[in-house]
Design a protein around this motif. Structure first.
Motif, PDB file in Angstrom:
ATOM      1  N   VAL A  74       9.124  20.540  -7.319  1.00  0.00           N
ATOM      2  CA  VAL A  74       8.804  20.668  -5.894  1.00  0.00           C
ATOM      3  C   VAL A  74       8.838  22.123  -5.463  1.00  0.00           C
ATOM      4  CG1 VAL A  74       9.599  20.156  -3.555  1.00  0.00           C
ATOM      5  CG2 VAL A  74       9.553  18.342  -5.289  1.00  0.00           C
ATOM      6  N   ARG A  75       9.863  22.843  -5.870  1.00  0.00           N
ATOM      7  CA  ARG A  75       9.983  24.234  -5.457  1.00  0.00           C
ATOM      8  C   ARG A  75       8.903  25.115  -6.079  1.00  0.00           C
ATOM      9  NH1 ARG A  75      16.632  24.915  -5.665  1.00  0.00           N
ATOM     10  NH2 ARG A  75      17.038  23.478  -3.927  1.00  0.00           N
ATOM     11  N   ALA A  76       8.490  24.785  -7.291  1.00  0.00           N
ATOM     12  CA  ALA A  76       7.445  25.570  -7.949  1.00  0.00           C
ATOM     13  C   ALA A  76       6.113  25.425  -7.230  1.00  0.00           C
ATOM     14  CB  ALA A  76       7.299  25.132  -9.406  1.00  0.00           C
ATOM     15  N   ALA A  77       5.874  24.256  -6.660  1.00  0.00           N
ATOM     16  CA  ALA A  77       4.591  23.989  -6.009  1.00  0.00           C
ATOM     17  C   ALA A  77       4.607  24.274  -4.513  1.00  0.00           C
ATOM     18  CB  ALA A  77       4.192  22.533  -6.240  1.00  0.00           C
ATOM     19  N   GLY A  78       5.785  24.146  -3.905  1.00  0.00           N
ATOM     20  CA  GLY A  78       5.883  24.284  -2.462  1.00  0.00           C
ATOM     21  C   GLY A  78       6.020  22.933  -1.801  1.00  0.00           C
ATOM     22  N   ALA A  79       7.119  22.733  -1.088  1.00  0.00           N
ATOM     23  CA  ALA A  79       7.427  21.409  -0.543  1.00  0.00           C
ATOM     24  C   ALA A  79       6.397  20.916   0.453  1.00  0.00           C
ATOM     25  CB  ALA A  79       8.813  21.435   0.110  1.00  0.00           C
ATOM     26  N   SER A  80       5.834  21.804   1.248  1.00  0.00           N
ATOM     27  CA  SER A  80       4.929  21.375   2.317  1.00  0.00           C
ATOM     28  C   SER A  80       3.631  20.777   1.797  1.00  0.00           C
ATOM     29  CB  SER A  80       4.605  22.558   3.236  1.00  0.00           C
ATOM     30  OG  SER A  80       3.910  23.568   2.525  1.00  0.00           O
ATOM     31  N   THR A  81       3.288  21.077   0.551  1.00  0.00           N
ATOM     32  CA  THR A  81       2.038  20.556  -0.024  1.00  0.00           C
ATOM     33  C   THR A  81       2.293  19.582  -1.168  1.00  0.00           C
ATOM     34  OG1 THR A  81       1.906  22.465  -1.522  1.00  0.00           O
ATOM     35  CG2 THR A  81       0.769  22.637   0.598  1.00  0.00           C
ATOM     36  N   THR A  82       3.539  19.085  -1.281  1.00  0.00           N
ATOM     37  CA  THR A  82       3.935  18.220  -2.401  1.00  0.00           C
ATOM     38  C   THR A  82       4.382  16.854  -1.925  1.00  0.00           C
ATOM     39  OG1 THR A  82       4.645  20.132  -3.719  1.00  0.00           O
ATOM     40  CG2 THR A  82       5.518  17.991  -4.358  1.00  0.00           C
ATOM     41  N   ALA A  83       4.040  15.833  -2.704  1.00  0.00           N
ATOM     42  CA  ALA A  83       4.538  14.481  -2.472  1.00  0.00           C
ATOM     43  C   ALA A  83       5.226  13.997  -3.740  1.00  0.00           C
ATOM     44  CB  ALA A  83       3.415  13.528  -2.097  1.00  0.00           C
ATOM     45  N   VAL A  84       6.322  13.276  -3.561  1.00  0.00           N
ATOM     46  CA  VAL A  84       7.073  12.702  -4.673  1.00  0.00           C
ATOM     47  C   VAL A  84       6.926  11.188  -4.613  1.00  0.00           C
ATOM     48  CG1 VAL A  84       9.354  12.410  -5.731  1.00  0.00           C
ATOM     49  CG2 VAL A  84       8.739  14.608  -4.672  1.00  0.00           C
ATOM     50  N   LEU A  85       6.583  10.575  -5.758  1.00  0.00           N
ATOM     51  CA  LEU A  85       6.486   9.121  -5.855  1.00  0.00           C
ATOM     52  C   LEU A  85       7.453   8.660  -6.931  1.00  0.00           C
ATOM     53  CD1 LEU A  85       3.358  10.414  -5.559  1.00  0.00           C
ATOM     54  CD2 LEU A  85       2.913   7.998  -5.105  1.00  0.00           C
ATOM     55  N   ALA A  86       8.188   7.581  -6.672  1.00  0.00           N
ATOM     56  CA  ALA A  86       9.202   7.143  -7.625  1.00  0.00           C
ATOM     57  C   ALA A  86       9.250   5.634  -7.730  1.00  0.00           C
ATOM     58  CB  ALA A  86      10.580   7.676  -7.216  1.00  0.00           C
ATOM     59  N   CYS A  87       9.542   5.154  -8.952  1.00  0.00           N
ATOM     60  CA  CYS A  87       9.747   3.731  -9.192  1.00  0.00           C
ATOM     61  C   CYS A  87      10.662   3.582 -10.402  1.00  0.00           C
ATOM     62  CB  CYS A  87       8.424   3.020  -9.439  1.00  0.00           C
ATOM     63  SG  CYS A  87       8.598   1.216  -9.638  1.00  0.00           S
ATOM     64  N   GLY A  88      11.642   2.698 -10.294  1.00  0.00           N
ATOM     65  CA  GLY A  88      12.555   2.491 -11.403  1.00  0.00           C
ATOM     66  C   GLY A  88      13.928   2.073 -10.913  1.00  0.00           C
ATOM     67  N   PRO A  89      14.952   2.239 -11.754  1.00  0.00           N
ATOM     68  CA  PRO A  89      16.311   1.910 -11.347  1.00  0.00           C
ATOM     69  C   PRO A  89      16.714   2.663 -10.086  1.00  0.00           C
ATOM     70  CG  PRO A  89      16.205   2.319 -13.704  1.00  0.00           C
ATOM     71  CD  PRO A  89      14.870   2.723 -13.138  1.00  0.00           C
ATOM     72  N   LYS A 128       0.846  -1.185   0.000  1.00  0.00           N
ATOM     73  CA  LYS A 128       0.000   0.000   0.000  1.00  0.00           C
ATOM     74  C   LYS A 128       0.885   1.239   0.000  1.00  0.00           C
ATOM     75  CE  LYS A 128      -0.418   0.197   5.054  1.00  0.00           C
ATOM     76  NZ  LYS A 128      -1.371   0.245   6.192  1.00  0.00           N
ATOM     77  N   LEU A 129       0.299   2.355  -0.385  1.00  0.00           N
ATOM     78  CA  LEU A 129       1.032   3.610  -0.381  1.00  0.00           C
ATOM     79  C   LEU A 129       1.312   4.038   1.055  1.00  0.00           C
ATOM     80  CD1 LEU A 129      -0.878   5.621  -3.136  1.00  0.00           C
ATOM     81  CD2 LEU A 129       1.421   4.659  -3.302  1.00  0.00           C
ATOM     82  N   SER A 130       2.470   4.614   1.261  1.00  0.00           N
ATOM     83  CA  SER A 130       2.838   5.091   2.590  1.00  0.00           C
ATOM     84  C   SER A 130       2.386   6.523   2.824  1.00  0.00           C
ATOM     85  CB  SER A 130       4.364   4.999   2.766  1.00  0.00           C
ATOM     86  OG  SER A 130       5.032   5.769   1.776  1.00  0.00           O
ATOM     87  N   ILE A 131       1.778   7.138   1.815  1.00  0.00           N
ATOM     88  CA  ILE A 131       1.270   8.502   1.927  1.00  0.00           C
ATOM     89  C   ILE A 131      -0.154   8.542   1.381  1.00  0.00           C
ATOM     90  CG2 ILE A 131       3.525   9.642   1.803  1.00  0.00           C
ATOM     91  CD1 ILE A 131       3.080  10.073  -1.145  1.00  0.00           C
ATOM     92  N   ALA A 132      -0.932   9.513   1.836  1.00  0.00           N
ATOM     93  CA  ALA A 132      -2.310   9.683   1.366  1.00  0.00           C
ATOM     94  C   ALA A 132      -2.306  10.714   0.235  1.00  0.00           C
ATOM     95  CB  ALA A 132      -3.204  10.136   2.506  1.00  0.00           C
ATOM     96  N   LEU A 133      -2.483  10.248  -0.996  1.00  0.00           N
ATOM     97  CA  LEU A 133      -2.347  11.132  -2.153  1.00  0.00           C
ATOM     98  C   LEU A 133      -3.316  12.299  -2.116  1.00  0.00           C
ATOM     99  CD1 LEU A 133      -1.866   8.647  -5.146  1.00  0.00           C
ATOM    100  CD2 LEU A 133      -0.132   9.771  -3.736  1.00  0.00           C
ATOM    101  N   ASP A 134      -4.531  12.060  -1.636  1.00  0.00           N
ATOM    102  CA  ASP A 134      -5.549  13.109  -1.697  1.00  0.00           C
ATOM    103  C   ASP A 134      -5.350  14.217  -0.672  1.00  0.00           C
ATOM    104  OD1 ASP A 134      -6.179  11.617   0.503  1.00  0.00           O
ATOM    105  OD2 ASP A 134      -8.230  11.143  -0.112  1.00  0.00           O
ATOM    106  N   GLN A 135      -4.267  14.125   0.120  1.00  0.00           N
ATOM    107  CA  GLN A 135      -3.971  15.176   1.087  1.00  0.00           C
ATOM    108  C   GLN A 135      -2.996  16.216   0.533  1.00  0.00           C
ATOM    109  OE1 GLN A 135      -2.688  13.497   4.828  1.00  0.00           O
ATOM    110  NE2 GLN A 135      -4.610  12.367   5.142  1.00  0.00           N
ATOM    111  N   TYR A 136      -2.536  16.010  -0.696  1.00  0.00           N
ATOM    112  CA  TYR A 136      -1.532  16.901  -1.272  1.00  0.00           C
ATOM    113  C   TYR A 136      -2.111  17.746  -2.397  1.00  0.00           C
ATOM    114  CZ  TYR A 136       1.887  14.204   1.356  1.00  0.00           C
ATOM    115  OH  TYR A 136       2.595  13.607   2.368  1.00  0.00           O
ATOM    116  N   GLU A 137      -1.562  18.940  -2.529  1.00  0.00           N
ATOM    117  CA  GLU A 137      -1.961  19.833  -3.608  1.00  0.00           C
ATOM    118  C   GLU A 137      -1.129  19.611  -4.859  1.00  0.00           C
ATOM    119  OE1 GLU A 137      -1.787  23.849  -2.229  1.00  0.00           O
ATOM    120  OE2 GLU A 137      -3.032  23.451  -0.452  1.00  0.00           O
ATOM    121  N   SER A 138       0.024  18.975  -4.701  1.00  0.00           N
ATOM    122  CA  SER A 138       0.928  18.744  -5.824  1.00  0.00           C
ATOM    123  C   SER A 138       1.544  17.354  -5.719  1.00  0.00           C
ATOM    124  CB  SER A 138       2.047  19.804  -5.831  1.00  0.00           C
ATOM    125  OG  SER A 138       3.035  19.504  -6.799  1.00  0.00           O
ATOM    126  N   LEU A 139       1.561  16.639  -6.857  1.00  0.00           N
ATOM    127  CA  LEU A 139       2.185  15.318  -6.917  1.00  0.00           C
ATOM    128  C   LEU A 139       3.232  15.316  -8.022  1.00  0.00           C
ATOM    129  CD1 LEU A 139      -0.948  12.987  -6.633  1.00  0.00           C
ATOM    130  CD2 LEU A 139       0.683  13.576  -4.810  1.00  0.00           C
TER     131      LEU A 139
END
Length: 240
Positions: free
Chosen positions: A200-215, A73-84
């Protein structure tokens, strides 16, 4: 309703290659059955449907699939962020594509009301890999408010086919939706960390979540930015 899976053929001797051969043989057989059925005035032995991305999906009566899961499962709640900010390298697009489809569908029924920015970074080797998701990417791009969509979102697709030959302008046209197009950068490997940091900086870190998958290098770059900037972070990995 349908469930669709995108499985890459990883080359000779792999189970994915064997699966590709199995499905290909069944598709050929199914096509022959349909042709024979139509020649006799019947409907044929197979049928087809359309998935949420508008792609025709053949139903193969000769293949039975057992499903197990889902796991994790996701470790963060996506719908709580203004920027992904979603980052994928190669087949790391797998969970990202699932999330993009979910967000696009959820937006259509009034969910994710606070989501104002969505930035997708995907570095693949070849344009053909991106082709598989053209319909989904165009659907996501069409959520951008600049295309007349009432979602109020800003959508950015940063797509790269790193091993393709560069064109004159470095880009190749993408898929099309009723409202929305995208471009793929050809023969270019971006600085993933710089792209993520800028988003991240354009949106504001406090309201942003980063998701990553790959190498590992791609995920590490995304994680470093998320931890440095102080925003939410979630990563996925594949273990066999």
């Amino acid at each position: 309703s349908t469930i669709s899976f995108t499985i890459k053929d990883m080359g000779p001797g792999t189970w994915t290659a064997k699966l590709h051969q199995l499905v290909g043989a069944e598709l050929s057989k199914n096509g022959e059955d349909q042709a024979q059925g139509q020649g006799k005035g019947g409907g044929g032995g197979g049928s087809s449907t359309v998935n949420p991305e508008g792609v025709n999906v053949n139903i193969l009566p000769g293949i039975h699939v057992l499903l197990d899961g889902a796991y994790g499962k996701l470790s963060i709640a996506l719908d709580q962020y203004e920027s992904l900010v979603m980052v994928a390298g190669g087949i790391g697009i797998t969970p990202i594509a699932s999330l993009l489809g979910y967000i696009a569908s959820a937006k259509g029924v009034g969910r994710f009301k606070s989501l104002a920015r969505l930035h997708v970074v995907w570095v693949a080797k070849y344009r053909g890999e991106i082709n598989v998701f053209d319909a989904l990417l165009a659907r996501v791009q069409s959520l951008d408010s600049s295309f007349g969509e009432a979602s109020g979102m800003q959508v950015t697709l940063s797509l790269f086919a790193s091993q393709e030959a560069r064109t004159a302008d470095g880009t190749a046209g993408g898929g099309e939706a009723p409202a929305g197009t995208f471009q793929v950068r050809m023969g270019e490997r971006p600085a993933v960390g710089a792209l993520v940091s800028e988003a991240v900086r354009a949106a504001g870190a406090s309201t942003t979540a980063v998701l990553a998958c790959g190498p590992a290098a791609v995920v590490d770059d995304a994680r470093d930015v998320a931890y440095t900037e102080g925003c939410g972070f979630h990563s996925e990995c594949f273990l066999l």
